[in-house]
Design an enzyme around this catalytic site. Structure first.
Site, mmCIF file in Angstrom:
data_model
loop_
_atom_site.group_PDB
_atom_site.id
_atom_site.type_symbol
_atom_site.label_atom_id
_atom_site.label_comp_id
_atom_site.label_asym_id
_atom_site.label_seq_id
_atom_site.Cartn_x
_atom_site.Cartn_y
_atom_site.Cartn_z
ATOM 1 N N HIS A 1 0.865 -1.184 0.000
ATOM 2 C CA HIS A 1 0.000 0.000 0.000
ATOM 3 C C HIS A 1 0.900 1.232 0.000
ATOM 4 C CE1 HIS A 1 -2.759 3.016 1.733
ATOM 5 N NE2 HIS A 1 -3.761 2.214 1.404
ATOM 6 N N ASP B 1 3.152 -3.480 8.208
ATOM 7 C CA ASP B 1 1.869 -2.802 8.031
ATOM 8 C C ASP B 1 0.783 -3.835 8.302
ATOM 9 O OD1 ASP B 1 -0.537 -1.818 7.063
ATOM 10 O OD2 ASP B 1 0.243 -1.209 5.117
ATOM 11 N N GLN C 1 -4.592 -4.625 7.387
ATOM 12 C CA GLN C 1 -5.586 -5.585 6.917
ATOM 13 C C GLN C 1 -5.601 -6.876 7.716
ATOM 14 O OE1 GLN C 1 -7.820 -4.822 4.758
ATOM 15 N NE2 GLN C 1 -6.934 -2.900 4.017
ATOM 16 N N LYS D 1 -10.125 -0.296 10.716
ATOM 17 C CA LYS D 1 -10.121 -1.580 10.013
ATOM 18 C C LYS D 1 -10.557 -2.719 10.936
ATOM 19 C CE LYS D 1 -7.665 0.190 6.451
ATOM 20 N NZ LYS D 1 -8.140 0.373 5.086
ATOM 21 N N CYS E 1 -4.753 2.416 -3.671
ATOM 22 C CA CYS E 1 -3.512 2.960 -3.091
ATOM 23 C C CYS E 1 -2.360 1.979 -3.269
ATOM 24 C CB CYS E 1 -3.703 3.316 -1.624
ATOM 25 S SG CYS E 1 -4.925 4.601 -1.334
#
Length: 412
Positions: free
Chosen positions: A124, A201, A204, A227, A367
């Protein structure tokens, strides 16, 4: 596992009763933002009504209560991701802010000309641009771990790309385009063997699979509240204590200082030296309620139910003629995030037709423009599922795609 009570869960989310274009709402944009249950909405509302005050400042009753709420959530987050200490939990405005904090603080101090920063080809922008710009500023080299034909990380390439010059490896835990779960612990092992740090990251992944930052061997782990059932505008950066202690703040102001004179300042201890100004206290309260909600269901139940949704959605989507699915076509090591295109129909046109049927998906580059370039497309449609979605939602998605085919004269 305990059988998931899907109707009970759906009743916890008031927005799911909403209609879109006179059709029942089928919300399949969960990779962008997950909806909030009543418990989270109530927790935020209660804070505003009963404890609205600033934290870490005044000594009056409301301020003390607000601070207790805020710091209680810090402890919940620590336990939620199995951090070693509460001082390793920094509240931010979201995953993007968390990753930028690492780049602007650790990166500026410890990356030098000629060093290598290794990331993946599926990142991303939030986990690409900070490192790209850091490499440009510091005259370091940015390298990419490539993907296998089915959209997984090429770990042989990773072993080649991570060298003695590597100082930092950054990777997404779960791809927001491909849905694949990356082998973070294996990447961390490769990084640590050459003395590099591992930045993850987790936007998700958190809220879908259990996270143990110590087991993953992550040095930094970033995620957003929105999220995982919490409000927007709140996020977390986990960092190993010894690394955070070496880092300097990147935002300055109130509450991040130990002492200030006219010409010099000294900083508070971690995590407070990284939390300048008034934080999103209500958002943090909502994050705590979201953690309570997820724990109440249990991650075993969540992951097994989402596995069922993944299997069902893949089987259904693969049957649609002229539909191209990007990423792994098996449910192993992936979440129910599906990016696809329908023949020559533009992704935005397809999403518009789905919206007319009440099916809310995302269309665009998500993104992740470099990944789109690698896939040879400008954009995709993305349907992403969460614990309140059902197999019926998958049926309605497929029916809506078939209607779109008919509309654009692409039926059989």
């Amino acid at each position: 596992m305990d059988k998931i009570d899907i109707e009970k869960i759906r009743n916890d989310f008031p927005i799911l009763k909403k209609k879109i274009n006179d059709e029942k709402l089928i919300y399949l944009d969960n990779a962008a933002t997950v909806q909030m249950p009543k418990e989270v909405l109530t927790a935020c509302d209660t804070f505003y009504h009963d404890a609205y005050s600033n934290v870490h400042r005044s000594s009056h009753t409301l301020a003390i209560k607000a601070t207790q709420i805020y710091e209680t959530v810090r402890k919940k987050v620590q336990k939620f991701i199995n951090a070693a200490d509460t001082s390793e939990i920094i509240f931010t405005s979201g995953c993007t802010a968390s990753l930028n904090l690492v780049a602007l603080s650790w990166g500026e101090s410890f990356i030098s000309a000629g060093d290598e920063i290794v990331i993946t080809a599926m990142e991303h922008h939030s986990n690409l641009i900070p490192w790209q710009q850091l490499a440009l500023r510091k005259k370091a080299k940015l390298k990419f771990i490539e993907l296998t034909p089915d959209g997984r990380l090429d770990m042989n390439d990773a072993a080649q790309k991570i060298t003695s010059k590597t100082k930092l490896v950054a990777a997404v835990h779960v791809s927001n385009v491909l849905g694949v779960i990356n082998p973070i612990k294996k990447l961390a092992s490769l990084a640590h063997k050459v003395g590099a740090i591992m930045v993850v990251d987790g936007a998700q992944a958190v809220g879908h699979i259990p996270i143990d930052v110590q087991q993953l061997e992550a040095d930094f782990y970033a995620f957003s509240g929105h999220k995982m059932l919490a409000p927007t505008g709140v996020g977390v950066l986990y960092g190993r204590k010894y690394l955070l202690e070496k880092m300097t703040p990147v935002m300055y102001g109130g509450e991040m200082i130990e002492h200030v004179s006219r010409f010099t300042s000294s900083w508070a201890e971690i995590p407070f030296k990284f939390e300048a100004g008034t934080p999103n206290i209500a958002g943090v309260r909502g994050l705590g309620a979201a953690i309570d909600y997820l724990n109440k269901i249990s991650f075993q139940t969540i992951t097994e139910y989402e596995q069922e949704l993944t299997d069902c959605a893949l089987n259904a989507l693969k049957k649609i003629t002229a539909l191209t699915i990007y990423g792994p076509l098996t449910s192993k090591e992936r979440l129910p995030i599906f990016s696809f295109n329908l023949d020559k129909i533009h992704a935005h046109d397809l999403a518009t037709i789905l919206d007319a049927e009440g099916v809310e998906v995302r269309a665009g580059h998500h993104c992740a423009e470099p990944l789109m370039t690698d896939l040879g497309v400008i954009a995709t449609v993305r349907a992403s599922f969460y614990i309140y979605n059902t197999e019926k939602d998958i049926d309605i998605l497929v029916e809506a795609i078939e209607k779109a085919k008919d509309f654009f004269n692409h039926g059989n």
